[in-house]
Design a protein around this motif. Structure first.
Motif, PDB file in Angstrom:
ATOM      1  N   GLU A  25     -44.067  75.559 -55.819  1.00  0.00           N
ATOM      2  CA  GLU A  25     -43.002  76.521 -56.130  1.00  0.00           C
ATOM      3  C   GLU A  25     -42.331  76.195 -57.462  1.00  0.00           C
ATOM      4  OE1 GLU A  25     -41.279  79.250 -55.103  1.00  0.00           O
ATOM      5  OE2 GLU A  25     -42.998  79.696 -53.828  1.00  0.00           O
ATOM      6  N   ILE A  26     -42.136  74.915 -57.715  1.00  0.00           N
ATOM      7  CA  ILE A  26     -41.483  74.529 -58.976  1.00  0.00           C
ATOM      8  C   ILE A  26     -42.462  74.631 -60.140  1.00  0.00           C
ATOM      9  CG2 ILE A  26     -40.310  72.659 -60.200  1.00  0.00           C
ATOM     10  CD1 ILE A  26     -39.350  71.692 -57.439  1.00  0.00           C
ATOM     11  N   LEU A  27     -43.707  74.235 -59.894  1.00  0.00           N
ATOM     12  CA  LEU A  27     -44.702  74.311 -60.972  1.00  0.00           C
ATOM     13  C   LEU A  27     -44.934  75.758 -61.415  1.00  0.00           C
ATOM     14  CD1 LEU A  27     -47.371  71.685 -59.781  1.00  0.00           C
ATOM     15  CD2 LEU A  27     -45.497  71.348 -61.397  1.00  0.00           C
ATOM     16  N   TYR A  28     -44.715  76.711 -60.509  1.00  0.00           N
ATOM     17  CA  TYR A  28     -44.897  78.127 -60.857  1.00  0.00           C
ATOM     18  C   TYR A  28     -44.018  78.551 -62.025  1.00  0.00           C
ATOM     19  CZ  TYR A  28     -47.373  78.897 -56.420  1.00  0.00           C
ATOM     20  OH  TYR A  28     -48.261  78.858 -55.382  1.00  0.00           O
ATOM     21  N   LYS A  41     -30.026  74.803 -65.951  1.00  0.00           N
ATOM     22  CA  LYS A  41     -29.884  74.116 -64.671  1.00  0.00           C
ATOM     23  C   LYS A  41     -30.717  74.793 -63.588  1.00  0.00           C
ATOM     24  CE  LYS A  41     -26.291  73.262 -61.179  1.00  0.00           C
ATOM     25  NZ  LYS A  41     -26.233  71.800 -61.060  1.00  0.00           N
ATOM     26  N   THR A  42     -30.745  76.122 -63.595  1.00  0.00           N
ATOM     27  CA  THR A  42     -31.423  76.843 -62.517  1.00  0.00           C
ATOM     28  C   THR A  42     -32.863  77.184 -62.866  1.00  0.00           C
ATOM     29  OG1 THR A  42     -30.502  78.921 -63.366  1.00  0.00           O
ATOM     30  CG2 THR A  42     -29.307  77.821 -61.575  1.00  0.00           C
ATOM     31  N   GLU A  43     -33.081  77.793 -64.017  1.00  0.00           N
ATOM     32  CA  GLU A  43     -34.426  78.246 -64.373  1.00  0.00           C
ATOM     33  C   GLU A  43     -35.212  77.180 -65.131  1.00  0.00           C
ATOM     34  OE1 GLU A  43     -35.993  81.100 -63.420  1.00  0.00           O
ATOM     35  OE2 GLU A  43     -34.270  81.320 -62.089  1.00  0.00           O
ATOM     36  N   LYS A  94     -35.587  83.737 -60.060  1.00  0.00           N
ATOM     37  CA  LYS A  94     -35.265  83.517 -58.643  1.00  0.00           C
ATOM     38  C   LYS A  94     -34.192  82.479 -58.431  1.00  0.00           C
ATOM     39  CE  LYS A  94     -38.574  82.065 -56.132  1.00  0.00           C
ATOM     40  NZ  LYS A  94     -39.756  81.781 -55.284  1.00  0.00           N
ATOM     41  N   TYR A  95     -34.260  81.415 -59.247  1.00  0.00           N
ATOM     42  CA  TYR A  95     -33.355  80.293 -59.017  1.00  0.00           C
ATOM     43  C   TYR A  95     -31.949  80.617 -59.486  1.00  0.00           C
ATOM     44  CZ  TYR A  95     -37.756  78.116 -58.012  1.00  0.00           C
ATOM     45  OH  TYR A  95     -38.982  77.848 -57.468  1.00  0.00           O
ATOM     46  N   LEU A  96     -31.846  81.408 -60.542  1.00  0.00           N
ATOM     47  CA  LEU A  96     -30.528  81.884 -60.959  1.00  0.00           C
ATOM     48  C   LEU A  96     -29.961  82.828 -59.887  1.00  0.00           C
ATOM     49  CD1 LEU A  96     -28.272  82.067 -63.085  1.00  0.00           C
ATOM     50  CD2 LEU A  96     -29.505  84.002 -64.101  1.00  0.00           C
ATOM     51  N   GLU A  97     -30.815  83.706 -59.373  1.00  0.00           N
ATOM     52  CA  GLU A  97     -30.382  84.600 -58.291  1.00  0.00           C
ATOM     53  C   GLU A  97     -29.829  83.801 -57.113  1.00  0.00           C
ATOM     54  OE1 GLU A  97     -33.688  87.009 -57.010  1.00  0.00           O
ATOM     55  OE2 GLU A  97     -34.130  87.680 -59.049  1.00  0.00           O
ATOM     56  N   GLU A  98     -30.589  82.779 -56.710  1.00  0.00           N
ATOM     57  CA  GLU A  98     -30.175  81.968 -55.562  1.00  0.00           C
ATOM     58  C   GLU A  98     -28.845  81.271 -55.834  1.00  0.00           C
ATOM     59  OE1 GLU A  98     -33.348  79.289 -54.515  1.00  0.00           O
ATOM     60  OE2 GLU A  98     -34.704  80.975 -54.081  1.00  0.00           O
TER      61      GLU A  98
END
Lengths: 456, 456
Positions: A68-71, B373-375, B82-86
Motif C-alpha cells: 500500500e505504501i509502495l504504491y 507528512k501524508t502523501e 488517499k492519505y491526505l483524505e484520511e
C-alpha cells in the motif's frame, strides 16, 4: 514504445531471496571469532527482520500494508533509452528501471518502508540510523514519517555542514537530524572531547546510531541500515521482479546484459538477483556490478572477514573489502565510497555468477552528460557508474554487430547532487589514482582478524 | 487504486484551444493603441506559433514528433491523495495530476518542447528567453537540448548569484545562461552603465532576450515565453485532457472542484481549460485559480491594458494586472510573483466561469508540510498555493457532508526550493501584507495607457 508500465495489481507480491539458491554464506562472526546468533542482534534489529536476515526461504510474502505504501510510486516504469541507442548507433536495445521516481529520489525507500513497517509491527517506536551525504537518511525519514515512527539520523558532520539540502528534506519529513559526532551519545561525546574539530565519519555515525538504539531502556528503539545486509537486499528485489514483468510487456526475453552500480550493493542486487535465479537455471546473462576505480572493492579488494564500519563496532562480515580503515578519495558518488560489499553480492562473485568492473569519475560524468543530452534526465553520480558501463557495452554490441538487450538500474536522480556536475562542467574535477599504499596498509590491518583462514 | 496510468497510445493527439469557446478576446495592442498584427511579431516568434497564438480552431493536432518527445515522461500519472483524505477525515475524493515527473520537475516542458519544435520546423536555430529563479529557463534548456537548438537564457542577476542549482541544470542541458543585465545587449550595457550594482529584474531580462532575438541578422533566432500567451496555454492543455481520460479509468465523472495555482496562468489553464469546455456545455464545476495574497493579480488587480513586462517593451495585453511597476514582496513562490495574468484566464474570469482565491505564504507552507507528512512528496512553493485551497475545500466538503471530487494540478516538485522550507521550519518566514500604497501607485501608472477605455 518507450515506457512499459505496470498497474498496482501487477506489483510483485513476494520478494526473492537469493540465499535460497546459493551455497550457504559464510556467517557473520564476533570480533573473537564466534558466530553471531539472532539473540545477539536483538537489541539492534527487531526479531522479525533478524528472521528475514537469516531466512533461506526463496520467496517471502510482501505484507499488503507495505505494498500500500509502495504504491505511492511503484511499480516504477521500465523505459527504453531509444535516444541514447540512436546517438550511439548501436544495435543493442537499452532498457532501464527508473527508480528515481520515489519522493526521496532513489531506490532506497524500497527497504526503508519495509524496515519501518517491520519495526512498527514489532512494537518499535523509533529508528536510528547514520547517513553520509543524506540519501539513506532522507529515505528512512520519509518512511518513518509515513508510518508514524520517530526517526533519528546521525549525519556525518562535514556533510551536515556542506550539504544542507538532504538535511532539509529529513526535517520536512520530521526526522531529528544531528551532526555526528554529537553530544547525544557516549561515543560522540568522547570523540568530541578528543577531537573537537573532527569532520566525523560514517563509522562514527554508525556507532552513535547503534548506541542510541541499544541504550533505550524501554527497548522501543532499533537501528536501521540502508544496504549490505541480506534483508535490505531482499526488499530491493521488487525492482528486478517488476522489470521482468515489464520486459515481457516489451516482448523481450531475459536480457543479455544486466548492470547496476554498487556501493553497499542494494540497488545492484535489487535489479539483478531475480535474474540470477534465471542464470542459475540456465539463462545466459552477463551481470555486472560497477564501482569507482577510486573505491574498487570488488575489483581490487580481497575476500575476507572485516568490520562493516570504520569504528569496528559491527559484527565481522565475509565480503570483498578494501579494509575498514581504507578512506576512499573524495569522489562525488558518495554512495559508492564504501570499503566493503554486501556478502550476498560477494557470494555471487565467488560463484562466478557476476563480474565487477570499475570506472573513473571523469568517464562517469561524461556518460552522465551524454545521458542528459540524449535521454533528458539528470542522473545521480552513483548511477553514472552504471551508465558508463552501459555505453561501453552498447558500443561493444555495435562492434560485434549484435542485437543485445541491455538492462540497467537507474538508481536515482541527480537533482540533489548538482554541485558535482558544476565542478565537472567547469573542468575542476579530476580522477583520483587509487592510493595503493593506503590500500595495502588497510588490507594488512585486517589480516589478523579471525574467520578468514577458516573460510571454505 | 491510487494511481491511474495511461499508456503512450492513450496520449491526447490534439490540444484544446479555449479561444474557440469564448467570446473574442480583447486583442493585444501597441503602446500607441493600434492592434498588433502577426507581422509585427514575426521577428520575435516564428510564424507557425503566431498562427497558433491567434487561432480560433477548437482542436489543434499535436505533431507526432512532439508526442515522441513528450513520451519521455508523459502521460503523467493521475493520483489519488488517499492519505491526505484520511488525515482530513473528509468525504471528498482528492485527485492530482502529477506534473513533477518531467526531468526539469514541472509542467513547463510541455510548452518548451512544443515551442522548440515549432521553431525548429520554421528553420530557427536558437531560442532566447528570460528566467527568474530558473524553472522556465531550465525547461527551455531541456527542450532545446533534445531538439538540437541553441538556447540562451538571461537569468535575473540576483537569482543567478543566489540560486545556483537551476543554473547548473541549464548548463548540463547545454544552455548558455548569463546574468542579466549582461554586457551582451544594448539594454543590458546601458543599464549596467547607469546601475552597475543592480540585482536585475524579469523586465530587464525579457528586454535582453527579445533584443538578442530580433537583432540576429540571419533571422535564425527567436524568443520564447513560458506562460501568459495563448499558444503557451494551449500546449499545456494536454494535462487536463489526460486527466479527463484518467478520471474515466478511476470511474469518476467530471470533478466538482478543479484547482490550480496561477502565476502567468499556464499550469492552471493546462489542467482546467479542457474542463471549462464541459462547464460551458452544462457541467457544474467550481474552477479555482489560486494566487499569493502578496501578489493578488486576480483578486485585487484591475482588468486593463498593461505591458507584459516591467520594462514596457512588450505589446499591451488586456488582463487582470497589479500594474507593470508593481514589485511583489519576496515570497518564495517565485513563479507566482507576476503582475499580470494570461488574457485567456482573465477572459474566463470575466465570463464568470472561474473564480480566483488568494492564500498567505505561511498557510501555503503549512499545507505543503501536511502534504509531505501524508502523501510523502515535497511540493514546489507555487504548488502549495493549490494545496492550501484543496485542504480548504476538503474541509468544507466534510462540514457539508458531501462526497465531492476535487482535482488539482501538482505542478512541480520542491527539490530545488528547499531553502524556503528551511526558513519555514526554523520560523524565519513571515507573511507579507499587500503593500497597498505601492499597488495604488502602480495602478495609477497604467490608467493612462491606451485601450482600456475602448474595451467592451
Amino acid at each position: 514504445m518507450r515506457r512499459f508500465l505496470l498497474g498496482e495489481k501487477d506489483i510483485p507480491k513476494k520478494w526473492y531471496n537469493l540465499v535460497a539458491d546459493l551455497p550457504p554464506l559464510e556467517p557473520p562472526i564476533t570480533p573473537d571469532g564466534k558466530p553471531i546468533t539472532p539473540q545477539m542482534l536483538a537489541s539492534i534489529f527487531p526479531m522479525n527482520l533478524i528472521e528475514q536476515e537469516i531466512s533461506r526461504q526463496r520467496w517471502i510474502d510482501i505484507p499488503e500494508e507495505i505494498l500500500e505504501i509502495l504504491y505511492r510510486w511503484r511499480p516504477t516504469p521500465l523505459c527504453r533509452a531509444k535516444y541514447l541507442e540512436e546517438f550511439l548507433k548501436t544495435p543493442a536495445r537499452i532498457y532501464y528501471k527508473d527508480e528515481s521516481f520515489s519522493p526521496p529520489g532513489s531506490h532506497k525507500p524500497n527497504t526503508a518502508v519495509a524496515q519501518a513497517w517491520y519495526n512498527r509491527q514489532f512494537g518499535i517506536r523509533k529508528l536510528t540510523t547514520e547517513t553520509g551525504a543524506g540519501q539513506w537518511g532522507s529515505a528512512l525519514a520519509f518512511a518513518c514519517n509515513l508510518l508514524g515512527l520517530e526517526c533519528k539520523v546521525y549525519m556525518v558532520r562535514i556533510s551536515y555542514e556542506q550539504k544542507p539540502l538532504r538535511k532539509i528534506m529529513m526535517q520536512i519529513w520530521n526526522a531529528d537530524c544531528v551532526a555526528s559526532p554529537s553530544n547525544e551519545t557516549n561515543v560522540g561525546r568522547d570523540i568530541l572531547k578528543r577531537m573537537p574539530d573532527t569532520p566525523g565519519s560514517l563509522g562514527i555515525a554508525i556507532s552513535e546510531a547503534v548506541e542510541e538504539a541499544i541504550s533505550d531502556k524501554t527497548a522501543k528503539t532499533r537501528y536501521s541500515l540502508g544496504s549490505v545486509l541480506n534483508h535490505v537486499l531482499l526488499h530491493q528485489t521488487i525492482i528486478g521482479l517488476e522489470a521482468k514483468a515489464q520486459l515481457r510487456i516489451a516482448k523481450e526475453k531475459i536480457p543479455d546484459i544486466i548492470i547496476g552500480c554498487a556501493g553497499g550493493g542494494s540497488n545492484f542486487a535489487g535489479l539483478s538477483f531475480p535474474f540470477i535465479y534465471d542464470k542459475i537455471n540456465g539463462a545466459k546473462i552477463e551481470i555486472i556490478p560497477t564501482e569507482p576505480t577510486a573505491c574498487p572493492t570488488m575489483t581490487r579488494g580481497i575476500f575476507a572477514y572485516d568490520f562493516g564500519d570504520a569504528a569496528c563496532k559491527t559484527p565481522l562480515l565475509a565480503m570483498y573489502t578494501l579494509g575498514h580503515a581504507f578512506i576512499p578519495p573524495p569522489i562525488h558518488a558518495g554512495g559508492l565510497r564504501y570499503h566493503g560489499m554486501a556478502p550476498l553480492v560477494c557470494q555471487a562473485i565467488n560463484e562466478g555468477i557476476i563480474s565487477a568492473r570499475s570506472y573513473n569519475q571523469l568517464q562517469c560524468y561524461e556518460s552522465a552528460l551524454l545521458w542528459a543530452k540524449t535521454e533528458g534526465a539528470i542522473c545521480a553520480p552513483e548511477t553514472s557508474h552504471a551508465i558508463a558501463c552501459v555505453i561501453e557495452e552498447a558500443q561493444k554490441a555495435k562492434e560485434e554487430g549484435k542485437e543485445k538487450v541491455i538492462l540497467f538500474n537507474y538508481s536515482g536522480h541527480g537533482l540533489m547532487d548538482l554541485a558535482g556536475y558544476k565542478k565537472y562542467l567547469s573542468g575542476e574535477l579530476t580522477d583520483y589514482p587509487l592510493p595503493e599504499d593506503e590500500l595495502q596498509k588497510s588490507l594488512r590491518l585486517i589480516k589478523g582478524l579471525p574467520g578468514t583462514k577458516r573460510m571454505r
